[in-house]
Motif scaffolding. Sequence first.
Motif, mmCIF file in Angstrom:
data_model
loop_
_atom_site.group_PDB
_atom_site.id
_atom_site.type_symbol
_atom_site.label_atom_id
_atom_site.label_comp_id
_atom_site.label_asym_id
_atom_site.label_seq_id
_atom_site.Cartn_x
_atom_site.Cartn_y
_atom_site.Cartn_z
ATOM 1 N N THR A 589 0.820 -1.206 0.000
ATOM 2 C CA THR A 589 0.000 0.000 0.000
ATOM 3 C C THR A 589 0.857 1.261 0.000
ATOM 4 O O THR A 589 1.823 1.372 0.766
ATOM 5 N N GLY A 590 0.499 2.198 -0.868
ATOM 6 C CA GLY A 590 1.188 3.482 -0.916
ATOM 7 C C GLY A 590 2.465 3.480 -1.711
ATOM 8 O O GLY A 590 3.195 4.479 -1.729
ATOM 9 N N SER A 591 2.765 2.386 -2.394
ATOM 10 C CA SER A 591 4.057 2.260 -3.067
ATOM 11 C C SER A 591 4.132 3.008 -4.392
ATOM 12 O O SER A 591 5.170 3.013 -5.034
ATOM 13 N N GLY A 592 3.053 3.638 -4.811
ATOM 14 C CA GLY A 592 3.120 4.438 -6.023
ATOM 15 C C GLY A 592 3.655 5.829 -5.783
ATOM 16 O O GLY A 592 3.963 6.558 -6.732
ATOM 17 N N ARG A 593 3.758 6.225 -4.527
ATOM 18 C CA ARG A 593 4.183 7.590 -4.209
ATOM 19 C C ARG A 593 5.686 7.769 -4.363
ATOM 20 O O ARG A 593 6.466 6.837 -4.160
ATOM 21 N N HIS A 594 6.050 8.974 -4.695
ATOM 22 C CA HIS A 594 7.467 9.375 -4.713
ATOM 23 C C HIS A 594 8.047 9.240 -3.309
ATOM 24 O O HIS A 594 7.382 9.510 -2.316
ATOM 25 N N THR A 595 9.293 8.789 -3.219
ATOM 26 C CA THR A 595 9.961 8.714 -1.919
ATOM 27 C C THR A 595 11.137 9.686 -1.894
ATOM 28 O O THR A 595 11.712 10.010 -2.935
ATOM 29 N N THR A 596 11.481 10.132 -0.708
ATOM 30 C CA THR A 596 12.638 11.013 -0.551
ATOM 31 C C THR A 596 13.874 10.230 -0.132
ATOM 32 O O THR A 596 14.901 10.797 0.178
ATOM 33 N N GLY A 597 13.768 8.959 -0.124
ATOM 34 C CA GLY A 597 14.871 8.078 0.256
ATOM 35 C C GLY A 597 14.350 6.655 0.274
ATOM 36 O O GLY A 597 13.351 6.313 -0.375
ATOM 37 N N TRP A 598 15.021 5.803 1.007
ATOM 38 C CA TRP A 598 14.630 4.406 1.074
ATOM 39 C C TRP A 598 13.468 4.219 2.047
ATOM 40 O O TRP A 598 13.444 4.821 3.117
ATOM 41 N N THR A 599 12.535 3.379 1.680
ATOM 42 C CA THR A 599 11.412 3.049 2.547
ATOM 43 C C THR A 599 11.166 1.548 2.470
ATOM 44 O O THR A 599 11.500 0.904 1.462
ATOM 45 N N THR A 600 10.641 0.983 3.526
ATOM 46 C CA THR A 600 10.393 -0.454 3.597
ATOM 47 C C THR A 600 8.905 -0.716 3.772
ATOM 48 O O THR A 600 8.257 -0.110 4.637
ATOM 49 N N ARG A 601 8.375 -1.598 2.969
ATOM 50 C CA ARG A 601 7.000 -2.061 3.091
ATOM 51 C C ARG A 601 7.021 -3.567 3.325
ATOM 52 O O ARG A 601 7.881 -4.279 2.802
ATOM 53 N N SER A 602 6.047 -4.026 4.093
ATOM 54 C CA SER A 602 6.022 -5.432 4.475
ATOM 55 C C SER A 602 4.708 -6.075 4.080
ATOM 56 O O SER A 602 3.648 -5.443 4.153
ATOM 57 N N ALA A 603 4.761 -7.332 3.652
ATOM 58 C CA ALA A 603 3.572 -8.108 3.308
ATOM 59 C C ALA A 603 3.464 -9.299 4.245
ATOM 60 O O ALA A 603 4.454 -9.986 4.522
ATOM 61 N N ASP A 604 2.263 -9.541 4.741
ATOM 62 C CA ASP A 604 1.977 -10.668 5.616
ATOM 63 C C ASP A 604 1.707 -11.897 4.762
ATOM 64 O O ASP A 604 0.826 -11.883 3.888
ATOM 65 N N LEU A 605 2.451 -12.971 5.004
ATOM 66 C CA LEU A 605 2.300 -14.193 4.207
ATOM 67 C C LEU A 605 1.553 -15.295 4.948
ATOM 68 O O LEU A 605 1.496 -16.433 4.477
ATOM 69 N N SER A 606 0.968 -14.968 6.100
ATOM 70 C CA SER A 606 0.364 -16.009 6.940
ATOM 71 C C SER A 606 -0.736 -16.774 6.214
ATOM 72 O O SER A 606 -0.995 -17.946 6.526
ATOM 73 N N ALA A 607 -1.400 -16.132 5.261
ATOM 74 C CA ALA A 607 -2.472 -16.807 4.527
ATOM 75 C C ALA A 607 -1.954 -17.991 3.729
ATOM 76 O O ALA A 607 -2.742 -18.867 3.321
ATOM 77 N N TYR A 608 -0.640 -18.049 3.506
ATOM 78 C CA TYR A 608 -0.044 -19.121 2.705
ATOM 79 C C TYR A 608 0.802 -20.067 3.561
ATOM 80 O O TYR A 608 1.657 -20.782 3.048
ATOM 81 N N ALA A 609 0.541 -20.073 4.864
ATOM 82 C CA ALA A 609 1.272 -20.957 5.771
ATOM 83 C C ALA A 609 1.152 -22.407 5.316
ATOM 84 O O ALA A 609 0.068 -22.869 4.917
ATOM 85 N N GLY A 610 2.276 -23.112 5.369
ATOM 86 C CA GLY A 610 2.327 -24.490 4.918
ATOM 87 C C GLY A 610 2.642 -24.658 3.452
ATOM 88 O O GLY A 610 2.898 -25.770 2.989
ATOM 89 N N GLN A 611 2.647 -23.542 2.723
ATOM 90 C CA GLN A 611 2.958 -23.583 1.295
ATOM 91 C C GLN A 611 4.456 -23.352 1.066
ATOM 92 O O GLN A 611 5.170 -22.896 1.960
ATOM 93 N N LYS A 612 4.870 -23.667 -0.142
ATOM 94 C CA LYS A 612 6.236 -23.377 -0.561
ATOM 95 C C LYS A 612 6.209 -22.374 -1.709
ATOM 96 O O LYS A 612 5.376 -22.476 -2.616
ATOM 97 N N VAL A 613 7.150 -21.425 -1.658
ATOM 98 C CA VAL A 613 7.286 -20.438 -2.722
ATOM 99 C C VAL A 613 8.350 -20.934 -3.694
ATOM 100 O O VAL A 613 9.512 -21.120 -3.322
ATOM 101 N N ALA A 614 7.948 -21.153 -4.945
ATOM 102 C CA ALA A 614 8.860 -21.694 -5.958
ATOM 103 C C ALA A 614 9.563 -20.609 -6.753
ATOM 104 O O ALA A 614 10.571 -20.873 -7.407
ATOM 105 N N ALA A 615 9.038 -19.393 -6.726
ATOM 106 C CA ALA A 615 9.680 -18.261 -7.393
ATOM 107 C C ALA A 615 9.210 -16.983 -6.714
ATOM 108 O O ALA A 615 8.087 -16.901 -6.206
ATOM 109 N N LEU A 616 10.096 -16.016 -6.719
ATOM 110 C CA LEU A 616 9.860 -14.768 -5.994
ATOM 111 C C LEU A 616 10.171 -13.612 -6.934
ATOM 112 O O LEU A 616 11.188 -13.608 -7.630
#
Length: 912
Positions: A589-616
Amino acid sequence: MARSHRRRATTRAGTAALAAMLAVVLAAGGAAASDTLPWTGDSAVGANQPYQHGYSVTDLLRWNPADDAHAELLRAKVPLQKRNAANAATQRDPALPAATQQLTLAGDYGNAFFESHPYTNEFSQYLFSYWQYADFYGSWHGMPTEGVPTSYYDPTKDWREKWFEFGMLNLPNPGYTNAAHANGVRSLGCLFFSDNDRGDQTYNELLVRDADGGFPVAAKLIQTAKFYGFDGYFINQEARVAPADIPAYKEFLRQLRAGSLYVQWYDSIDNSTGAISYQNEFNAVNGPFVRDAKLGDVSDSIFLNYWWNRTKLTNSKSYAAGLGLDSRKSVFAGVEAGQYQFNQPYNLDDNLDANGAPMNAIATLGADFVSSDYANKTDDAAQRDVFDRERRWWTGSSAGTTTPEGTWKGISKYVAERSVIGGTTFATSFNTGHGLSTWTKGRLSNQQEWGNINLQDIPVTWQWWVDAAGTPLSADFDYGPAYTPASRFSYQKIGAYNGGSSLVLSGNLDSDNTVRLYKTDLRINKRSTLDLTYNKPSASDDSELRLGLVLASDPERRVGLGSGSLRDQAGPVGSATMSTAKVIQLPLTGSGRHTTGWTTRSADLSAYAGQKVAALGLVVAAGARPIPGYQVNLGALALRDGTNHTPAAPQDLRITELLPATGELFLSWKRSAYDKVRRYDVYLDDTYLGGAYDDVYYVKRFTATSGTIKLVAVGPDGSESPAASTSFNLSTAPSKAQAAAKPDGTLTATWTPPASGQPITLKVTSLDTAHPYTKEVEVPGTSSTTTLTGVPVNGDGYLLTLRSGTGTVTGVRGTFADTEISPYPASAVAINGNTFTFSRPTLPDWHTLTILEDGQAKSFTTTYGSGAKPYIIRGRTTRAAETVTMSGAASKVVAILEDYAGNKATTVLRGN
């Protein structure tokens, strides 16, 4: 096979004979473009910078790591990581068999024979970046044997004017081994014999047995590999083998394999006659050097010479199958990368069967030509061209498009991408292993350039794979304001978040772009999160960044290449369809905005618990209207599993040597296991000095007079430990220290005493434990000189340390005077009537052996047809020339041995 300290051409001339060819000559200095030149200016070698050397058999048999002052700083300590199981659905070409192995035999070190460093302060140092397509990295270069004075190398002269010895054994660079292991690639050293390139060194020395029938040289090679942390050897036997020696040679190879080493043999020797005979296919002539009917497996694989065709490669697969071997693992079709480069006369499509699958493994020689044979290879501003050349070699396109440039289609058309990214955590800062500056968490922490492959993150798996319905964004690594990108880019140069580089996506955003980054096998739990650190300097808009996941449970759907529903910007196309795996998009959320430096956004992956990620990957979701001049820099990506993986503060950080006169610093600490710590970062106060996964570190151009050395451990999820620290203050130490050792066994030290007036302790220690020596004296605090007596005169290196009271310890390195030499033993000469056969002297620092008959020097031919010398010269006299028939049956024969220091010793071999 190309030669190690210059480029050779391989040609057909009736029978398969090799013809030497000079490389392209640089306009300046007359040095060959593929030759190696010392770094200059601020990048010049440090006075005591650790570097590797080669080994003759004589050197190897007496080798003891405790006797080498630099040995501990040249060990690779990253354990070999396990690669993930193949997953065709997430490959760029799902039809490509993942079992096809690839070996890269190439240069791996700095820029000169005496500068094989694991890291240095030079951005344009070549660093390999495509580990995902390699299974083995073999070191192909020339290393002078230990002790050769650097003054013997004049880079302005013709390659035949290198009048010093190269070792038959060359070790892989430890930095490269660490990077290889981090990516699941095995690292190989090289044994090399030919009629020219190694002087009088011959394979016969390998085959000497001990009382139990074993091979002491094989035992030493096993010990060397285990100590330095690499995995095996490439054997390039390019000189004739006596037929009677072939069984013993095979047993020698078996002993290496019994030591848990990987062994690859070069296609050069006829199993029956021992003659040089390049088969260019796997058959009964060379097959017994892999699997022998009587001895079983004697090596793991063979590197086929380059003159193959479809028939030969088809026959190779069939012959391997007849022996019960998998040709995709045991038979490597050789590609002469260094000579032919992008204009290969042999087409790897000839290695494809009727279904388009490789029949045999693939090996390349000299793929480092992308840098080594580039005229501007040392120009920082031209590195963009090196990067494009390397990308073209591995993917077929310098820009990372699907259309190959010219006839060369890229290794990735034939070798499926691999990955070690697994478990529950992963972190990257998109660090390529070198930079024009260094950033720490977005802060500029060092303005100096550097090159350190130990710090290279696992490379982006695909360079590049960008799916877009419209114009795909362009991808590049951004090295900051001092970088000169390729002319096709116009992005704002930001630099890195951590390290030396970030990944920048730029261009006209007119549709959603799916950027595939990493092939993975990551496990998700209920507390898993995925963090993206980014910088978006372009204007705010209605675009959005989304993290892209491909789940192993639902990995794929297929789209025909001709459907027009997707456009992409990368990699090989080897079948009628390509993987367009189902991508789960997680909005930031909000990642379309201009930044004045580095910013970190986080995504919750709990909905995919028990799964494996084959590509990122990452999805750049377009807005309602096209966005020209779009740019986003990716600074860090981290998968965390909710468990605290932060390492403890490092222990036992020490300054082991602080050498103000030469501007050098040596550090040590206690190292933790790799599953706990991925690397250690070294700082001077807040200035970044470098790092590695190691427990020792060397710093060049260290000129600080006071400060605090800090050491931070970085965990597998990118978390950082509290810093360990140790301080120094040169105002408390004797300054301007100098030392000089003399032939009379004295060592005179001078210095300027500090203001404290406390007693000064001086300690001199030999750096060679084969000849241990330590002496310590204390002098009044006002003293500025002292002379130590009784020090060695054997030419060993020493460290002199000075300390005033409890102040900072400083030191100066030097070399004891050398007045000692042991005479050439008469027992080293085999005399048969009037014929004398001379063995190589075993003295570590011998240089020439003059043979006088009645006072007249005998003449000895040298390699490369470079004329005769009135002595045997180390590394350049031919083995055949060392057998001499004297002119007279009763003449007086004398041997005069001379070492590098000019000491001479005389032995009477015959007569009075």
